[in-house]
Write a protein that holds these residues in place. Structure first.
Motif, mmCIF file in Angstrom:
data_model
loop_
_atom_site.group_PDB
_atom_site.id
_atom_site.type_symbol
_atom_site.label_atom_id
_atom_site.label_comp_id
_atom_site.label_asym_id
_atom_site.label_seq_id
_atom_site.Cartn_x
_atom_site.Cartn_y
_atom_site.Cartn_z
ATOM 1 N N VAL A 16 0.842 -1.201 0.000
ATOM 2 C CA VAL A 16 0.000 0.000 0.000
ATOM 3 C C VAL A 16 0.877 1.251 0.000
ATOM 4 O O VAL A 16 0.626 2.203 -0.739
ATOM 5 C CB VAL A 16 -0.981 -0.017 1.189
ATOM 6 N N ILE A 17 1.929 1.263 0.811
ATOM 7 C CA ILE A 17 2.825 2.423 0.857
ATOM 8 C C ILE A 17 3.520 2.606 -0.501
ATOM 9 O O ILE A 17 3.624 3.728 -1.004
ATOM 10 C CB ILE A 17 3.850 2.267 2.005
ATOM 11 N N ALA A 18 3.965 1.531 -1.092
ATOM 12 C CA ALA A 18 4.609 1.619 -2.401
ATOM 13 C C ALA A 18 3.631 2.121 -3.465
ATOM 14 O O ALA A 18 4.000 2.924 -4.337
ATOM 15 C CB ALA A 18 5.186 0.264 -2.799
ATOM 16 N N ALA A 19 2.374 1.674 -3.404
ATOM 17 C CA ALA A 19 1.362 2.129 -4.359
ATOM 18 C C ALA A 19 1.090 3.625 -4.200
ATOM 19 O O ALA A 19 0.969 4.354 -5.189
ATOM 20 C CB ALA A 19 0.069 1.336 -4.184
ATOM 21 N N ILE A 20 1.018 4.093 -2.959
ATOM 22 C CA ILE A 20 0.798 5.527 -2.723
ATOM 23 C C ILE A 20 1.977 6.331 -3.263
ATOM 24 O O ILE A 20 1.792 7.372 -3.907
ATOM 25 C CB ILE A 20 0.564 5.800 -1.222
ATOM 26 N N LEU A 21 3.195 5.864 -3.015
ATOM 27 C CA LEU A 21 4.376 6.567 -3.519
ATOM 28 C C LEU A 21 4.418 6.577 -5.049
ATOM 29 O O LEU A 21 4.904 7.530 -5.658
ATOM 30 C CB LEU A 21 5.651 5.933 -2.967
ATOM 31 N N ALA A 22 3.910 5.534 -5.668
ATOM 32 C CA ALA A 22 3.914 5.468 -7.128
ATOM 33 C C ALA A 22 2.810 6.329 -7.737
ATOM 34 O O ALA A 22 3.001 6.923 -8.804
ATOM 35 C CB ALA A 22 3.756 4.023 -7.584
ATOM 36 N N VAL A 23 1.673 6.433 -7.100
ATOM 37 C CA VAL A 23 0.517 7.145 -7.646
ATOM 38 C C VAL A 23 0.566 8.637 -7.315
ATOM 39 O O VAL A 23 0.011 9.449 -8.051
ATOM 40 C CB VAL A 23 -0.794 6.508 -7.139
ATOM 41 N N TYR A 24 1.245 9.040 -6.245
ATOM 42 C CA TYR A 24 1.240 10.437 -5.806
ATOM 43 C C TYR A 24 1.701 11.415 -6.894
ATOM 44 O O TYR A 24 1.018 12.418 -7.130
ATOM 45 C CB TYR A 24 2.084 10.619 -4.541
ATOM 46 N N PRO A 25 2.823 11.180 -7.580
ATOM 47 C CA PRO A 25 3.218 12.154 -8.622
ATOM 48 C C PRO A 25 2.175 12.295 -9.733
ATOM 49 O O PRO A 25 1.879 13.400 -10.170
ATOM 50 C CB PRO A 25 4.524 11.591 -9.176
ATOM 51 N N PHE A 26 1.614 11.186 -10.170
ATOM 52 C CA PHE A 26 0.595 11.237 -11.219
ATOM 53 C C PHE A 26 -0.634 11.996 -10.736
ATOM 54 O O PHE A 26 -1.170 12.849 -11.443
ATOM 55 C CB PHE A 26 0.213 9.816 -11.651
ATOM 56 N N ALA A 27 -1.096 11.695 -9.529
ATOM 57 C CA ALA A 27 -2.279 12.363 -8.991
ATOM 58 C C ALA A 27 -2.029 13.857 -8.793
ATOM 59 O O ALA A 27 -2.908 14.680 -9.080
ATOM 60 C CB ALA A 27 -2.695 11.712 -7.670
ATOM 61 N N SER A 28 -0.848 14.233 -8.313
ATOM 62 C CA SER A 28 -0.574 15.658 -8.097
ATOM 63 C C SER A 28 -0.524 16.417 -9.418
ATOM 64 O O SER A 28 -1.046 17.530 -9.507
ATOM 65 C CB SER A 28 0.724 15.836 -7.318
ATOM 66 N N VAL A 29 0.060 15.833 -10.464
ATOM 67 C CA VAL A 29 0.097 16.496 -11.773
ATOM 68 C C VAL A 29 -1.310 16.604 -12.344
ATOM 69 O O VAL A 29 -1.698 17.646 -12.901
ATOM 70 C CB VAL A 29 1.044 15.743 -12.734
ATOM 71 N N LEU A 30 -2.107 15.566 -12.214
ATOM 72 C CA LEU A 30 -3.480 15.592 -12.717
ATOM 73 C C LEU A 30 -4.312 16.648 -11.999
ATOM 74 O O LEU A 30 -5.013 17.438 -12.638
ATOM 75 C CB LEU A 30 -4.127 14.214 -12.578
ATOM 76 N N LEU A 31 -4.229 16.678 -10.686
ATOM 77 C CA LEU A 31 -5.004 17.676 -9.937
ATOM 78 C C LEU A 31 -4.506 19.090 -10.215
ATOM 79 O O LEU A 31 -5.300 20.027 -10.293
ATOM 80 C CB LEU A 31 -4.955 17.362 -8.446
ATOM 81 N N LEU A 32 -3.217 19.269 -10.374
ATOM 82 C CA LEU A 32 -2.669 20.582 -10.689
ATOM 83 C C LEU A 32 -3.119 21.033 -12.074
ATOM 84 O O LEU A 32 -3.381 22.221 -12.298
ATOM 85 C CB LEU A 32 -1.148 20.550 -10.611
ATOM 86 N N SER A 33 -3.240 20.103 -13.009
ATOM 87 C CA SER A 33 -3.685 20.469 -14.353
ATOM 88 C C SER A 33 -5.154 20.865 -14.382
ATOM 89 O O SER A 33 -5.587 21.573 -15.286
ATOM 90 C CB SER A 33 -3.442 19.314 -15.323
ATOM 91 N N LEU A 34 -5.925 20.449 -13.407
ATOM 92 C CA LEU A 34 -7.349 20.794 -13.350
ATOM 93 C C LEU A 34 -7.612 22.042 -12.509
ATOM 94 O O LEU A 34 -8.763 22.426 -12.328
ATOM 95 C CB LEU A 34 -8.149 19.615 -12.787
#
Length: 176
Positions: A16-34
């Motif tokens: 779960v920790i590894a998944a959060i670390l992997a998804v965080y950059p993608f999610a932050s870029v997506l939310l920043l783009s919106l």
């Protein structure tokens, strides 16, 4: 081997920790783009309203329409030229039984195993001498040349599998 409950929980926690670390950059870029340009702050926050203007601006400033056109032009040209050149050559190699055909097939096999990196400097020098640098031809011609070996050998096996009786029947029906 039987795992204990503690090992199972620890394994899942690490995943779960590894998944959060992997998804965080993608999610932050997506939310920043919106997020609208004036409302950007540090950290990962949900946007208050859906804003798609950033995508239009990125498309315009990144010249994506020109890049898309160039990619379409090059890919369609490569495919059409490769098919138009490979089909007659493969038919000739697949339907005739001669030593010359075997030699030609061996030459095409060499074209398959030739590393692309070994040809880059020679291609650059040739295109420079022909004044083709920074043109679509400098993209299209090497890709056609590199894909011809595979296309010819692949189609040759297809044409070789056509029974001679089918060709004879077509000739009797008036096919040239």
């Amino acid at each position: 081997m039987v795992e204990s409950k503690r090992e199972t929980v620890a394994g899942h926690a690490i995943l779960v920790i590894a998944a959060i670390l992997a998804v965080y950059p993608f999610a932050s870029v997506l939310l920043l783009s919106l997020t609208p340009p004036g409302a950007r702050t540090g950290g990962l926050r949900l946007p208050t309203s859906l804003y798609l203007g950033n995508f239009a601006e990125a498309w315009t400033r990144g010249l994506f329409s020109q890049a898309l056109f160039s990619s379409l032009l090059v890919s369609v040209s490569v495919v059409v030229a490769t098919v138009l050149l490979a089909i007659p050559a493969a038919y000739a190699l697949g339907t005739t039984r001669s030593r010359l055909g075997a030699v030609a097939s061996a030459v095409f096999l060499v074209g398959l195993v030739m590393p692309y990196e070994a040809m880059v400097i020679q291609l650059y020098n040739q295109f420079k001498a022909l004044n083709l640098l920074d043109t679509y031809w400098a993209l299209i011609l090497p890709q056609v040349a590199l894909s011809l070996s595979f296309a010819i050998l692949w189609l040759r096996t297809t044409f070789a599998d056509i029974p001679p009786s089918l060709t004879e029947a077509a000739a009797l029906d008036g096919a040239s």
